[in-house]
Design an enzyme around this catalytic site. Structure first.
Site, PDB file in Angstrom:
ATOM      1  N   HIS A 162      43.877  37.422  49.126  1.00  0.00           N
ATOM      2  CA  HIS A 162      43.191  37.092  48.073  1.00  0.00           C
ATOM      3  C   HIS A 162      43.004  35.558  47.745  1.00  0.00           C
ATOM      4  O   HIS A 162      44.125  34.804  47.790  1.00  0.00           O
ATOM      5  CB  HIS A 162      44.065  37.841  46.905  1.00  0.00           C
ATOM      6  CG  HIS A 162      43.050  37.860  45.669  1.00  0.00           C
ATOM      7  ND1 HIS A 162      43.164  36.824  44.472  1.00  0.00           N
ATOM      8  CD2 HIS A 162      42.390  38.906  44.845  1.00  0.00           C
ATOM      9  CE1 HIS A 162      42.574  37.355  43.693  1.00  0.00           C
ATOM     10  NE2 HIS A 162      41.959  38.339  43.822  1.00  0.00           N
TER      11      HIS A 162
ATOM     12  N   ASN B 190      43.068  45.896  41.140  1.00  0.00           N
ATOM     13  CA  ASN B 190      43.972  44.874  41.636  1.00  0.00           C
ATOM     14  C   ASN B 190      44.649  44.613  40.348  1.00  0.00           C
ATOM     15  O   ASN B 190      44.259  43.778  39.518  1.00  0.00           O
ATOM     16  CB  ASN B 190      43.285  43.764  42.310  1.00  0.00           C
ATOM     17  CG  ASN B 190      44.211  42.692  42.505  1.00  0.00           C
ATOM     18  OD1 ASN B 190      45.444  42.836  42.496  1.00  0.00           O
ATOM     19  ND2 ASN B 190      43.870  41.455  43.008  1.00  0.00           N
ATOM     20  N   TRP B 191      45.784  45.157  40.013  1.00  0.00           N
ATOM     21  CA  TRP B 191      46.684  44.952  38.650  1.00  0.00           C
ATOM     22  C   TRP B 191      47.087  43.578  38.674  1.00  0.00           C
ATOM     23  O   TRP B 191      47.520  43.134  37.802  1.00  0.00           O
ATOM     24  CB  TRP B 191      47.653  45.955  38.535  1.00  0.00           C
ATOM     25  CG  TRP B 191      47.158  47.125  38.138  1.00  0.00           C
ATOM     26  CD1 TRP B 191      46.017  47.618  37.999  1.00  0.00           C
ATOM     27  CD2 TRP B 191      48.221  48.468  38.033  1.00  0.00           C
ATOM     28  NE1 TRP B 191      45.971  49.094  37.750  1.00  0.00           N
ATOM     29  CE2 TRP B 191      47.323  49.617  37.732  1.00  0.00           C
ATOM     30  CE3 TRP B 191      49.507  48.701  38.435  1.00  0.00           C
ATOM     31  CZ2 TRP B 191      47.650  50.789  37.532  1.00  0.00           C
ATOM     32  CZ3 TRP B 191      50.069  49.848  38.089  1.00  0.00           C
ATOM     33  CH2 TRP B 191      49.048  50.945  37.769  1.00  0.00           C
ATOM     34  N   LYS B 192      47.180  42.855  39.813  1.00  0.00           N
ATOM     35  CA  LYS B 192      47.695  41.361  39.885  1.00  0.00           C
ATOM     36  C   LYS B 192      49.279  41.533  39.342  1.00  0.00           C
ATOM     37  O   LYS B 192      49.839  42.680  39.617  1.00  0.00           O
ATOM     38  CB  LYS B 192      46.884  40.382  39.134  1.00  0.00           C
ATOM     39  CG  LYS B 192      45.369  40.547  39.692  1.00  0.00           C
ATOM     40  CD  LYS B 192      44.408  39.348  39.177  1.00  0.00           C
ATOM     41  CE  LYS B 192      43.271  39.642  40.071  1.00  0.00           C
ATOM     42  NZ  LYS B 192      42.391  38.286  39.868  1.00  0.00           N
TER      43      LYS B 192
ATOM     44  N   GLU C 113      43.718  34.280  45.096  1.00  0.00           N
ATOM     45  CA  GLU C 113      44.921  33.706  44.172  1.00  0.00           C
ATOM     46  C   GLU C 113      46.183  33.200  45.181  1.00  0.00           C
ATOM     47  O   GLU C 113      47.133  32.393  45.065  1.00  0.00           O
ATOM     48  CB  GLU C 113      45.382  34.377  43.042  1.00  0.00           C
ATOM     49  CG  GLU C 113      44.425  34.502  41.922  1.00  0.00           C
ATOM     50  CD  GLU C 113      44.162  35.810  41.350  1.00  0.00           C
ATOM     51  OE1 GLU C 113      44.942  36.760  41.308  1.00  0.00           O
ATOM     52  OE2 GLU C 113      43.147  35.819  40.452  1.00  0.00           O
TER      53      GLU C 113
ATOM     54  N   GLU D 106      34.782  37.808  47.212  1.00  0.00           N
ATOM     55  CA  GLU D 106      35.237  37.580  45.760  1.00  0.00           C
ATOM     56  C   GLU D 106      34.896  36.104  45.423  1.00  0.00           C
ATOM     57  O   GLU D 106      35.715  35.097  45.870  1.00  0.00           O
ATOM     58  CB  GLU D 106      36.365  37.750  45.351  1.00  0.00           C
ATOM     59  CG  GLU D 106      37.039  39.226  45.544  1.00  0.00           C
ATOM     60  CD  GLU D 106      38.329  39.621  44.743  1.00  0.00           C
ATOM     61  OE1 GLU D 106      38.086  40.566  43.922  1.00  0.00           O
ATOM     62  OE2 GLU D 106      39.414  38.803  44.969  1.00  0.00           O
TER      63      GLU D 106
ATOM     64  N   GLY E  86      38.032  36.518  36.976  1.00  0.00           N
ATOM     65  CA  GLY E  86      38.779  36.329  35.663  1.00  0.00           C
ATOM     66  C   GLY E  86      37.783  35.489  34.667  1.00  0.00           C
ATOM     67  O   GLY E  86      38.276  34.999  33.670  1.00  0.00           O
TER      68      GLY E  86
ATOM     69  N   GLY F 257      39.894  43.312  38.971  1.00  0.00           N
ATOM     70  CA  GLY F 257      41.123  42.972  38.448  1.00  0.00           C
ATOM     71  C   GLY F 257      41.102  43.224  36.749  1.00  0.00           C
ATOM     72  O   GLY F 257      41.458  44.597  36.511  1.00  0.00           O
ATOM     73  N   GLY F 258      40.682  42.551  35.952  1.00  0.00           N
ATOM     74  CA  GLY F 258      40.708  42.759  34.430  1.00  0.00           C
ATOM     75  C   GLY F 258      40.372  44.523  34.104  1.00  0.00           C
ATOM     76  O   GLY F 258      41.089  45.178  33.590  1.00  0.00           O
TER      77      GLY F 258
ATOM     78  N   SER G 288      34.948  39.772  37.799  1.00  0.00           N
ATOM     79  CA  SER G 288      34.289  40.029  36.471  1.00  0.00           C
ATOM     80  C   SER G 288      33.659  41.274  36.600  1.00  0.00           C
ATOM     81  O   SER G 288      32.706  41.400  35.838  1.00  0.00           O
ATOM     82  CB  SER G 288      33.760  38.911  35.901  1.00  0.00           C
ATOM     83  OG  SER G 288      34.707  37.871  35.722  1.00  0.00           O
TER      84      SER G 288
END
Ligand SMILES: O=C(CO)COP(=O)(O)O
Length: 254
Positions: free
Chosen positions: A95, A9-11, A97, A167, A173, A234-235, A213
């Site tokens: 998600h 997930n590149w966000k 976010e 999640e 993150g 993500g990251g 993470s």
């Protein structure tokens, strides 16, 4: 056996050229489709290019959100018809976010999940508790209600094709991964909820990812757990090298 699914997930990251370069860099290196499903969920503006470019190698391209309506006066939104027109195969729905910053609710998650199926797109439905809820021992009840409400009205066959992503918000993150046991405990509960709400067959088929993470150093142990079938990352999905390590770990689950 359920096929592992590793989704990046590149966000809201990467300019167009960076996204294109990422895909070109991994194209020769991703494992074949039979062993793992590899998905890259990119910002909308990347999707036309990525979808076209990924056609001849085993990476599926996903969106990070969509509206549930087919078309209409919804300024700034992107419809499921637009995504399927670009051959987008997956979409992240709900998600945390989006729930936190864009007012997504279990109801909109449910509408979008139905819309995804109507357009042949696999929904990756996200659930997960806050730190406060975990500390108050509300995790299981809260996640259960997100799953039940998010999937309400789906057929048993559709539920088998859903991907659920557990999640925990406190692990996103933050560098704080849930321990494999903590993550698996909730994923096992989610599978029981699917069995209770739909059927044993649906529960056995549905794939559940862990997200929060996830790193190359932690993926193997997570994937060795009984109810974790993949990861939403993500990251660590932003760099070609770490993303490939995660996908390789998925391909090596036996
Ligand atoms: O939100 C996530 C994936 O959807 C997890 O993000 P991180 O892997 O950066 O913690």
């Amino acid at each position: 056996m359920r096929k592992p699914i590793i989704a990046g997930n590149w966000k809201m990251n990467k300019l167009a050229a960076e996204g294109a370069r990422f895909l070109m860099d991994i194209r020769e290196k991703v494992p074949e489709e039979g062993r793992v499903e590899t998905v890259v969920c990119a910002p909308f503006i990347h999707l036309p290019f990525l979808s076209e470019a990924a056609r001849d190698f085993p990476v599926s391209i996903g969106a990070q959100n969509m509206h549930h309506e087919e078309s209409g006066a919804f300024t700034g939104e992107v419809s499921p018809a637009m995504l399927s027109d670009l051959l987008i195969s997956h979409v992240i729905i709900g998600h945390s976010e989006r729930r936190q910053y864009f007012n997504e609710t279990d109801e909109t998650v449910n509408q979008k999940t139905h819309a995804a199926f109507e357009h042949g797109i696999t929904p990756i439905v996200c659930v997960g508790e806050s730190l406060e809820q975990r500390e108050n021992n509300e995790t299981m009840d809260f996640v259960e209600s997100q799953v039940v409400k998010g999937l309400e009205g789906l057929s048993e066959e559709q539920v088998k094709d859903v991907v659920l992503a557990y999640e925990p918000i406190w692990a996103i993150g933050t560098g704080k991964t849930a321990s494999s046991e903590q993550a698996n405990e909730v994923c096992t509960h989610i599978r029981k909820v699917i069995e209770k709400t739909f059927s044993k067959e649906a529960a056995e088929a549905v794939r559940i990812q862990y997200g929060g993470s996830v790193k190359p150093e932690t993926i193997e142990e997570l994937l060795s757990m009984s109810d974790i079938d993949g990861a939403l990352v993500g990251g660590a999905s932003l760099k070609e090298e770490s993303f490939l390590k995660l996908v390789e770990a998925g391909a090596n689950v036996s």
